[in-house]
Design an enzyme around this catalytic site. Structure first.
Site, short mmCIF file in Angstrom:
data_model
loop_
_atom_site.label_atom_id
_atom_site.label_comp_id
_atom_site.label_asym_id
_atom_site.label_seq_id
_atom_site.Cartn_x
_atom_site.Cartn_y
_atom_site.Cartn_z
N LYS A 35 -15.75 13.27 31.86
CA LYS A 35 -15.83 14.50 31.07
C LYS A 35 -15.83 14.19 29.57
O LYS A 35 -16.60 14.75 28.80
CB LYS A 35 -14.62 15.37 31.43
CG LYS A 35 -14.83 16.83 31.24
CD LYS A 35 -13.69 17.56 31.91
CE LYS A 35 -13.75 19.02 31.61
NZ LYS A 35 -12.56 19.72 32.08
N THR A 122 -1.53 29.81 30.82
CA THR A 122 -0.72 30.96 31.23
C THR A 122 0.40 30.45 32.14
O THR A 122 0.12 29.92 33.21
CB THR A 122 -1.60 31.99 31.95
OG1 THR A 122 -2.64 32.35 31.05
CG2 THR A 122 -0.82 33.22 32.35
N ASN A 215 -2.77 41.26 31.07
CA ASN A 215 -3.78 41.13 32.13
C ASN A 215 -3.52 42.11 33.27
O ASN A 215 -4.45 42.68 33.84
CB ASN A 215 -3.83 39.69 32.65
CG ASN A 215 -4.77 38.83 31.81
OD1 ASN A 215 -5.41 39.33 30.88
ND2 ASN A 215 -4.86 37.56 32.13
N CYS A 267 -8.71 34.83 36.00
CA CYS A 267 -7.48 35.31 35.34
C CYS A 267 -6.82 36.50 36.03
O CYS A 267 -5.69 36.39 36.48
CB CYS A 267 -7.78 35.66 33.90
SG CYS A 267 -8.54 34.29 33.03
N LYS A 328 -18.83 37.99 36.38
CA LYS A 328 -19.29 38.88 35.31
C LYS A 328 -20.43 38.17 34.60
O LYS A 328 -20.66 36.99 34.84
CB LYS A 328 -18.15 39.23 34.36
CG LYS A 328 -17.64 38.07 33.53
CD LYS A 328 -16.64 38.60 32.52
CE LYS A 328 -16.38 37.58 31.43
NZ LYS A 328 -15.50 38.11 30.42
C1 UGA Z 1 -9.60 38.35 31.07
C2 UGA Z 1 -9.06 39.16 29.88
O1 UGA Z 1 -10.00 40.19 29.52
C3 UGA Z 1 -8.82 38.27 28.67
O2 UGA Z 1 -8.22 39.02 27.62
C4 UGA Z 1 -7.88 37.13 29.06
O3 UGA Z 1 -7.67 36.21 28.02
C5 UGA Z 1 -8.49 36.37 30.23
O4 UGA Z 1 -8.70 37.28 31.33
C6 UGA Z 1 -7.50 35.27 30.60
O5 UGA Z 1 -6.40 35.59 31.04
O6 UGA Z 1 -7.80 34.10 30.33
P1 UGA Z 1 -12.03 37.40 31.80
O7 UGA Z 1 -11.40 37.10 33.11
O8 UGA Z 1 -12.86 36.36 31.11
O9 UGA Z 1 -10.90 37.83 30.70
O10 UGA Z 1 -13.00 38.64 32.00
P2 UGA Z 1 -12.98 40.22 31.79
O11 UGA Z 1 -14.07 40.58 30.88
O12 UGA Z 1 -11.64 40.72 31.46
O13 UGA Z 1 -13.40 40.71 33.26
C7 UGA Z 1 -12.57 40.44 34.39
C8 UGA Z 1 -13.12 41.14 35.61
O14 UGA Z 1 -12.96 42.56 35.49
C9 UGA Z 1 -14.62 40.93 35.84
O15 UGA Z 1 -14.85 40.74 37.24
C10 UGA Z 1 -15.25 42.21 35.36
O16 UGA Z 1 -16.49 42.52 35.99
C11 UGA Z 1 -14.19 43.22 35.74
N1 UGA Z 1 -14.25 44.45 34.92
C12 UGA Z 1 -13.95 44.42 33.60
C13 UGA Z 1 -14.58 45.66 35.54
O17 UGA Z 1 -14.85 45.71 36.77
N2 UGA Z 1 -14.59 46.81 34.78
C14 UGA Z 1 -14.30 46.80 33.44
O18 UGA Z 1 -14.31 47.89 32.83
C15 UGA Z 1 -13.98 45.58 32.84
#
Ligand code: UGA
Length: 441
Positions: A35, A122, A215, A267, A328
């Site tokens: 890596k 975390t 979260n 997450c 996503k």
């Molecule tokens: C999430 C948090 O948003 C971050 O703030 C945090 O730092 C991160 O976890 C972490 O703990 O490291 P992430 O997992 O990258 O970030 O993605 P999100 O954009 O939060 O989406 C998470 C899931 O929720 C996805 O499957 C997305 O499709 C879903 N989602 C999100 C929905 O179904 N509806 C929404 O309105 C928003």
């Protein structure tokens, strides 16, 4: 400032690159030689928009380097971040800290007097205090008469917009037990405080719990709107209008109210389960978080039934086109993606599945071995009896609908992300099912 970032996973790499962009001297350390060799050749192991350019620019400027030599960089650093993986432990969902322990044991052997060790991974509440004790013991065993402090600096970045989130966060949370440590971390984030980004200074335990509570709250918000979507479908209401109608209330807020197939990723599923583990150990029940976890898990499983119902009750011998596999858009991450529940259930029900994803197919291939991975969305649509949108990638938002209909055996779409409107689908002659909105047939 001189900074070591231990582990070049997603958080480590993004944070390391962004700190170097802030002007600090950052060394990213990983025990994986392949890596590190790849990073030194400028190859970025994760897909994250803008990360390759940022790594290249800061490497070129001499502020960002990659090495396997932990001792050398730790010995020269004022701040050492621990950004190793904390996977869910099998069986109980509790965060597995073995990589964190291994990292701090190594750090203790080389760290300089007055340095700060910061957890970015975390970690369960109380880990910072436990690590402070562990480092103290290691130093005593090694006969090193120095003082090292431990802080918590949780990360809130989202995959796909991680760089923007790091450079323009809503807040920075710092948990530490003394003023000097708070001040050291504040210096690291000086470019942000100059732009008035709020700095939340707390104890270590509070900072650790802020991460889980944040979260879990967001996961709850998504699960809530998903449950309302189910109700909308039965009573003829529209979940997008409800999300707007409630989201404009400043106390609720409009973000994270998009109904869909259930949340996934590395997450929310892991952290909500870990929070339940933390609460159980503290002899506290969290019925809301408990309900969120089970509601989301069963939702992901139920999504295949919608597709089967859209095909008249059976997919036996039918071809399902799937658009989007990652959890996503703008990531290649497949972890806990709804596609991993939906596609196996469709295959089990006798369908054959042709799928496309702009970035996730390499990660998806070993996880979905019986799925035909196609070169583009239109290739996936050829001869399909139904098309399912699982991930809202931009390329799927403006499909040529007459072409889609002409490639398919019959124009049926199940849009699990509500990216099309009923009116346009009706005009294009589709039978159209979405989430929390009226079906069009
Ligand atoms: C999430 C948090 O948003 C971050 O703030 C945090 O730092 C991160 O976890 C972490 O703990 O490291 P992430 O997992 O990258 O970030 O993605 P999100 O954009 O939060 O989406 C998470 C899931 O929720 C996805 O499957 C997305 O499709 C879903 N989602 C999100 C929905 O179904 N509806 C929404 O309105 C928003």
């Amino acid at each position: 400032m001189k900074v070591t970032m231990v582990a070049t996973g997603y958080v480590g790499l993004v944070s390391g690159a962004c700190f170097s962009e802030f002007g600090h001297d950052v060394v990213c350390v990983d025990s994986d030689e392949r890596k590190i060799a790849a990073l030194n050749r400028g190859e970025i192991p994760v897909f994250e928009p803008g990360l390759d350019a940022m790594v290249a620019a800061n490497t070129e400027a001499g502020r960002l380097t990659f090495t396997t030599n932990l001792g050398e960089s730790v010995a020269a650093s004022e701040v050492i971040f621990v950004a190793v993986d904390t996977p869910s432990r099998h069986g109980d969902g509790y965060a597995d800290l073995s990589y964190v322990y291994a990292a701090v044991d190594d750090i203790a052997a080389h760290v300089q007097d007055g340095a700060v060790v910061v957890t970015k991974s975390t970690v369960p509440v109380g880990t910072g205090s436990e690590l402070a004790e562990r480092i103290g013991q290691r130093l005593a065993e090694l006969g090193r008469d120095i003082s090292v402090s431990v802080a918590s600096n949780p990360e809130f970045l989202r995959e796909g917009s991680a760089i923007e989130d790091f450079k323009r966060p809503d807040r920075v949370v710092v948990g530490a037990e003394d003023e000097a440590t708070h001040a050291t971390i504040a210096r690291l984030y000086r470019p942000l405080s100059l732009r008035n980004v709020p700095m939340v200074h707390t104890s270590r335990e509070t900072a650790e719990l802020i991460k889980y509570a944040g979260n879990a709250f967001l996961a709850t918000k998504i699960t809530f709107i998903n449950e309302i979507a189910d109700l909308c479908e039965q009573v003829g209401a529209n979940v997008q209008e409800i999300a707007r109608g409630i989201g404009l209330d400043g106390r609720i807020g409009s973000k994270f109210l998009h109904a869909g197939p259930g949340y996934g990723g590395s997450c929310f599923p892991k952290d909500t389960r870990a929070l339940l583990g933390i609460a159980e150990q503290a002899d506290v029940t969290l019925p809301i978080v408990d309900a969120v976890v089970s509601s989301n898990e069963s939702r992901k499983k139920r999504m295949a039934d919608r597709i089967i119902a859209a095909c008249g009750g059976s997919v036996e011998g039918k071809t399902v086109a799937v658009l989007g596999l990652t959890f996503k858009p703008n990531t290649d991450d497949m972890r806990e993606s709804p596609s991993l529940d939906i596609i196996p259930a469709l295959l089990e029900a006798g369908a054959s599945v042709q799928a496309h994803d702009p970035e996730g197919m390499r990660e998806a291939a070993p996880l979905l071995p019986d799925t035909k991975l196609m070169t583009g969305p239109y290739e996936a649509l050829e001869g399909a009896d139904v098309v399912v949108i699982i991930t809202e990638w931009n390329v799927y938002r403006a499909l040529d609908l007459p072409r889609v209909a002409s490639l398919m055996n019959q124009p049926i779409m199940v849009d699990l992300r509500n990216i099309y409107t009923a009116a346009e689908m009706q005009q294009a002659g589709f039978t159209y099912y979405s989430v929390g909105r009226e079906a069009i047939s």
